[in-house]
Design an enzyme around this catalytic site. Sequence first.
Site, short mmCIF file in Angstrom:
data_model
loop_
_atom_site.label_atom_id
_atom_site.label_comp_id
_atom_site.label_asym_id
_atom_site.label_seq_id
_atom_site.Cartn_x
_atom_site.Cartn_y
_atom_site.Cartn_z
N SER A 122 3.71 -2.04 10.42
CA SER A 122 5.02 -1.98 10.93
C SER A 122 5.85 -3.15 10.39
O SER A 122 6.88 -3.88 10.97
CB SER A 122 5.28 -1.79 12.15
N GLU A 147 -6.49 5.00 8.03
CA GLU A 147 -6.12 6.39 7.62
C GLU A 147 -7.43 6.88 6.97
O GLU A 147 -7.79 8.32 6.83
CB GLU A 147 -5.00 6.39 6.65
N ASN A 187 0.75 -1.20 0.03
CA ASN A 187 0.14 -0.09 -0.17
C ASN A 187 1.03 1.19 0.20
O ASN A 187 1.50 1.59 0.97
CB ASN A 187 -0.77 -0.28 1.34
N LYS A 241 0.00 4.25 -0.17
CA LYS A 241 -0.38 5.55 0.16
C LYS A 241 -0.15 6.64 -0.67
O LYS A 241 -0.19 6.55 -1.75
CB LYS A 241 0.13 5.64 1.66
N HIS A 293 -9.30 1.43 5.10
CA HIS A 293 -8.20 1.68 5.79
C HIS A 293 -8.10 2.71 6.89
O HIS A 293 -9.01 3.59 6.74
CB HIS A 293 -6.99 2.28 4.79
N GLY A 315 2.73 2.49 10.87
CA GLY A 315 3.95 3.33 10.84
C GLY A 315 4.53 3.83 11.99
O GLY A 315 5.12 4.95 12.06
N GLU A 323 -5.13 -4.59 10.56
CA GLU A 323 -4.24 -3.71 10.79
C GLU A 323 -4.39 -2.86 12.03
O GLU A 323 -5.33 -2.07 12.08
CB GLU A 323 -4.08 -2.69 9.72
P1 13P Z 1 3.19 0.39 7.79
O1 13P Z 1 3.67 -0.81 6.93
O2 13P Z 1 4.04 1.74 7.06
O3 13P Z 1 3.24 0.58 9.00
O4 13P Z 1 1.69 0.72 6.99
C1 13P Z 1 0.76 -0.45 7.08
C2 13P Z 1 -0.51 0.05 6.42
O5 13P Z 1 -1.05 0.85 6.62
C3 13P Z 1 -0.38 -0.75 5.10
O6 13P Z 1 -1.83 -0.61 4.77
#
Ligand code: 13P
Length: 254
Positions: free
Chosen positions: A212, A96, A10, A12, A94, A172, A166
Amino acid sequence: MKPKYIVAGNWKLNKGPAEARSFSEGLSKHLGNAPVKNVDIIIAPPFVSLSALKADGFFIGAQDVYWEDKGAFTGEVSAAMLKELGAAYCIVGHSERRMYFHETDRTVNLKTAALLKNRIRPIVCVGERSEERKAGQMYNVVRFQLSAALFDVQIENPDDLAVAYEPVWAIGTGNVATPQQAEDMHEIIRQSLEKRFGIDIAGKIRILYGGSVNDANIAGLIDKEQINGALIGGVSLDLDKFLSIINSISQRER
Ligand code: 13P
């Protein structure tokens, strides 16, 4: 037979068309322009970079979708449009999007249904916040998110749907869930899927862990029975590390 693993990147809000194109060429070259036997690889770039991907050996994914087919919805993108650009998968719900863009369980449900109607496989994201885990509420939160996302949703085939666990506190942060924390939640998700779709289908729906994940911690996670792959953010931007995750998973027997 066990289902194939999924390794999904992903991206982003990273990599415009030029960078996406060169990453995808590098990835395809390393894959020998062919799919990996026991791993479905997915790259989910920003919308504007979807058509720049040269997807030899991997699938194209989108990060979001709107549920209407067309109309006066400024800024939105429909499932049919994503399909036209070759998207085989799409992330929905997601955290976010839930946090910054007011995504709700209801809109996640509408998006999931729209994707299935257009034969794009939804990757439905669920996961608790840190305070919900501290309060011991994580299983209830995730069960509720999942049942809301899948309300009235029908699937014919276990491949039609994937779920990504997640935990928000792991995204992150470098604060990866322990393999056992992830496995325990995946077991809860599996049970919910069994109630919803029956044991045969639910047993083969891929449940991914995200938060992560990196090339060092993937081995411990993927060792767990209920973890069928990974949804990777930051580390998926680095081709060498992404490939190293694919390699460590592809060496496993399925
Ligand atoms: P990270 O791998 O940067 O922690 O992000 C995970 C994520 O949100 C994947 O959709």
